[in-house]
Scaffold this active site. Structure first.
Site, PDB file in Angstrom:
ATOM      1  CG  HIS A  59      -0.479  -0.157   2.675  1.00 10.72           C
ATOM      2  ND1 HIS A  59      -0.345   1.225   3.257  1.00 10.72           N
ATOM      3  CD2 HIS A  59      -0.031  -0.951   3.381  1.00 10.72           C
ATOM      4  CE1 HIS A  59       0.355   0.904   4.518  1.00 10.72           C
ATOM      5  NE2 HIS A  59       0.335  -0.263   4.534  1.00 10.72           N
TER       6      HIS A  59
ATOM      7  CG  ASP B  83      -2.551   4.320   2.623  1.00 11.09           C
ATOM      8  OD1 ASP B  83      -2.090   3.077   2.526  1.00 11.09           O
ATOM      9  OD2 ASP B  83      -3.343   4.247   3.671  1.00 11.09           O
TER      10      ASP B  83
ATOM     11  CG  ASP C 266       2.676   0.612   7.756  1.00 13.18           C
ATOM     12  OD1 ASP C 266       2.259   0.097   6.766  1.00 13.18           O
ATOM     13  OD2 ASP C 266       2.100   0.688   8.939  1.00 13.18           O
TER      14      ASP C 266
ATOM     15  CD  GLU D 115      -2.987  -1.459   5.303  1.00 13.23           C
ATOM     16  OE1 GLU D 115      -2.979  -2.609   5.928  1.00 13.23           O
ATOM     17  OE2 GLU D 115      -2.582  -0.384   5.779  1.00 13.23           O
ATOM     18  CD  GLU D 116      -1.610   2.208   7.851  1.00 20.06           C
ATOM     19  OE1 GLU D 116      -2.090   1.751   8.533  1.00 20.06           O
ATOM     20  OE2 GLU D 116      -0.143   1.812   7.371  1.00 20.06           O
TER      21      GLU D 116
ATOM     22  CG  ASP E 248       2.096  -3.748   5.214  1.00 17.57           C
ATOM     23  OD1 ASP E 248       2.857  -2.920   5.858  1.00 17.57           O
ATOM     24  OD2 ASP E 248       0.800  -3.477   5.509  1.00 17.57           O
TER      25      ASP E 248
ATOM     26  CG  HIS F  28       0.646   3.298  12.289  1.00 16.00           C
ATOM     27  ND1 HIS F  28      -0.313   2.634  12.422  1.00 16.00           N
ATOM     28  CD2 HIS F  28       1.192   2.759  11.232  1.00 16.00           C
ATOM     29  CE1 HIS F  28      -0.694   2.021  11.489  1.00 16.00           C
ATOM     30  NE2 HIS F  28       0.089   1.997  10.605  1.00 16.00           N
TER      31      HIS F  28
HETATM   32 ZN   LIG Z   1       0.939  -1.413   6.559  1.00 17.91          ZN
END
Ligand SMILES: [Zn+2]
Length: 416
Positions: A83, A85, A146, A180-181, A203, A386
């Protein structure tokens, strides 16, 4: 096979993370933010320049591309997916990646905010990375490993296979998704157009890790109904739903079956919201387990506790509603044992030990699996995601590239 190959994964990664691709959970558009397409467009350009002639992005921001087969064998079409994003939890604007060559084990003080210090004490995995080249952000943003680590790994795998056409593999689909997030990564994905039989998300985190299990999840509401009356004249009439709910909550398991007392493969029942008044109170739960059947047991437990409670409050009653949220991909992957077997073999061929990690949450791979595309998750090296402490090892990303090259080969080898 890789001795004379100059990996491009780190150089790609350092470029991709500088493009702000944060998704927005409050947006009504798809993708949730247009800026995600900035990276997707660049990926299409780079794929085209590597000779992937069908690389394209659609209006939803999905990038789909095909590495053509190098063997006439009928190999199942596999897909590698990541992903673009980054998480809304932490700023992704103006990311300045910093390479720390051959990490020495000392605390890493991030230059733009000296209170942001990455240490082995807080991030034990870093201890295994002493000697590796580590990439971090600068202290004011997340890094975006990520999942730009996954994006860069896939792009380097494409570069490697296009430069080494003698390596035998079937057609390989590349898929980059937005959002995705915020849990919407596959909302508008056309699986028919993708045309793959199996897929792997890139991921995952620690070197050698492989995830083919995630929680099965339900939401559950208990509504308690009391009897309201004017409080001045309520004797022998009023039944207070707030007191019923309090008594019920007090019966819930504390030392077990709770997120705060479980880990690994243990499940839980977790009250997440309570609201109401004298007449009616709703207690909302999430319930989780790796065994889907266990969810029924947990619902029965809650049901019994609610029944026991209202029995003490004559005139009251309750109802229970259960809503399916998501399911363990293992329920699907069990019907396709090769998908995990080949991935584990590929990790071993890269010289690594397989670390099986059950995911204590849901994944887009799980959703894809239940949409008909079996899709476990492979490591990339991304860690502390994150957060401003996010980091990734260059050597981990390179091993991830090797792993998926091996995986593509294995799928071709195993065809009779
Ligand atoms: Zn991820």
């Amino acid at each position: 096979m890789f001795t004379h190959y100059t990996f491009s994964v780190a150089e790609r990664f350092m470029r991709y993370v500088q493009i702000d691709t944060q998704s927005d959970p409050f947006s009504n558009s798809y993708p949730s933010t247009e800026k995600q397409k900035d990276l997707s467009r660049l990926l299409v350009t780079e794929l085209l320049s590597m000779g992937i002639i069908d690389a394209a992005m659609d209006d939803f921001g999905y990038v789909i591309a095909t590495i053509p087969a190098t063997t006439p064998k009928q190999v199942p079409v596999i897909c590698f997916c990541a992903h673009v994003d980054t998480a809304p939890d932490c700023s992704g604007m103006g990311v300045k990646p910093i390479l720390h060559p051959s990490y020495n084990g000392l605390p890493i003080i991030l230059p733009e905010d000296h209170t942001q210090i990455i240490t082995i004490e807080n991030h034990p995995y870093l201890k295994e990375k002493i000697g590796d080249d580590i990439i971090t952000a600068s202290g004011t943003t997340l890094l975006g490993a990520d999942d730009k680590a996954g994006v860069a790994v896939i792009m380097d795998m494409v570069a490697f296979l296009m430069a080494n056409p003698t390596i035998e593999h079937g057609a390989i689909k590349i898929l980059f998704t937005p959002d995705e997030e915020i849990g919407k990564g596959v909302d508008f994905l056309d699986l028919h157009k993708l045309g793959a039989t199996v897929a792997y998300t890139l991921d995952g985190s620690e070197l050698g890790s492989f995830e083919d299990e995630n929680f099965s999840a339900d939401g559950l509401d208990i509504d308690f109904y009391g009897v309201s009356a004017h409080p001045g004249y309520a004797k022998n009439k009023l039944v207070n739903a707030i007191k019923i709910a309090a008594s019920f909550v007090d019966r819930l398991p504390v030392g077990q079956l709770s997120p705060e007392t479980t880990d690994g493969v243990e499940g839980f029942v977790h009250p997440v919201h309570i609201e109401g008044n004298v007449e009616k109170v709703t207690v909302s739960f999430i319930i989780r387990d790796f065994s889907t059947a266990k969810l029924t047991e947990y619902a029965e437990l809650i049901d019994q506790l609610a029944a026991d409670t209202v029995a003490l409050f004559p005139g009251s009653m309750y109802t229970m509603t259960v809503k399916e949220q998501y399911r363990n991909m293992k329920d699907v992957l069990n019907h396709h044992p090769k998908v995990a077997q080949y991935a584990e073999e590929a990790i071993q061929r890269a010289g690594l030990t397989v670390r099986k990690m059950p995911v204590r949450g849901g994944t887009d791979g799980a959703r894809l699996s239940f949409m008909g595309l079996p899709c476990p998750n492979i490591f990339t090296g991304e860690m502390a995601f994150h957060s401003k402490h996010e980091y990734v090892s260059v050597q981990d990303m390179q091993k991830s590239v090797e792993t998926i090259v091996h995986l593509a080969q294995i799928w071709a080898e195993k065809v009779d």
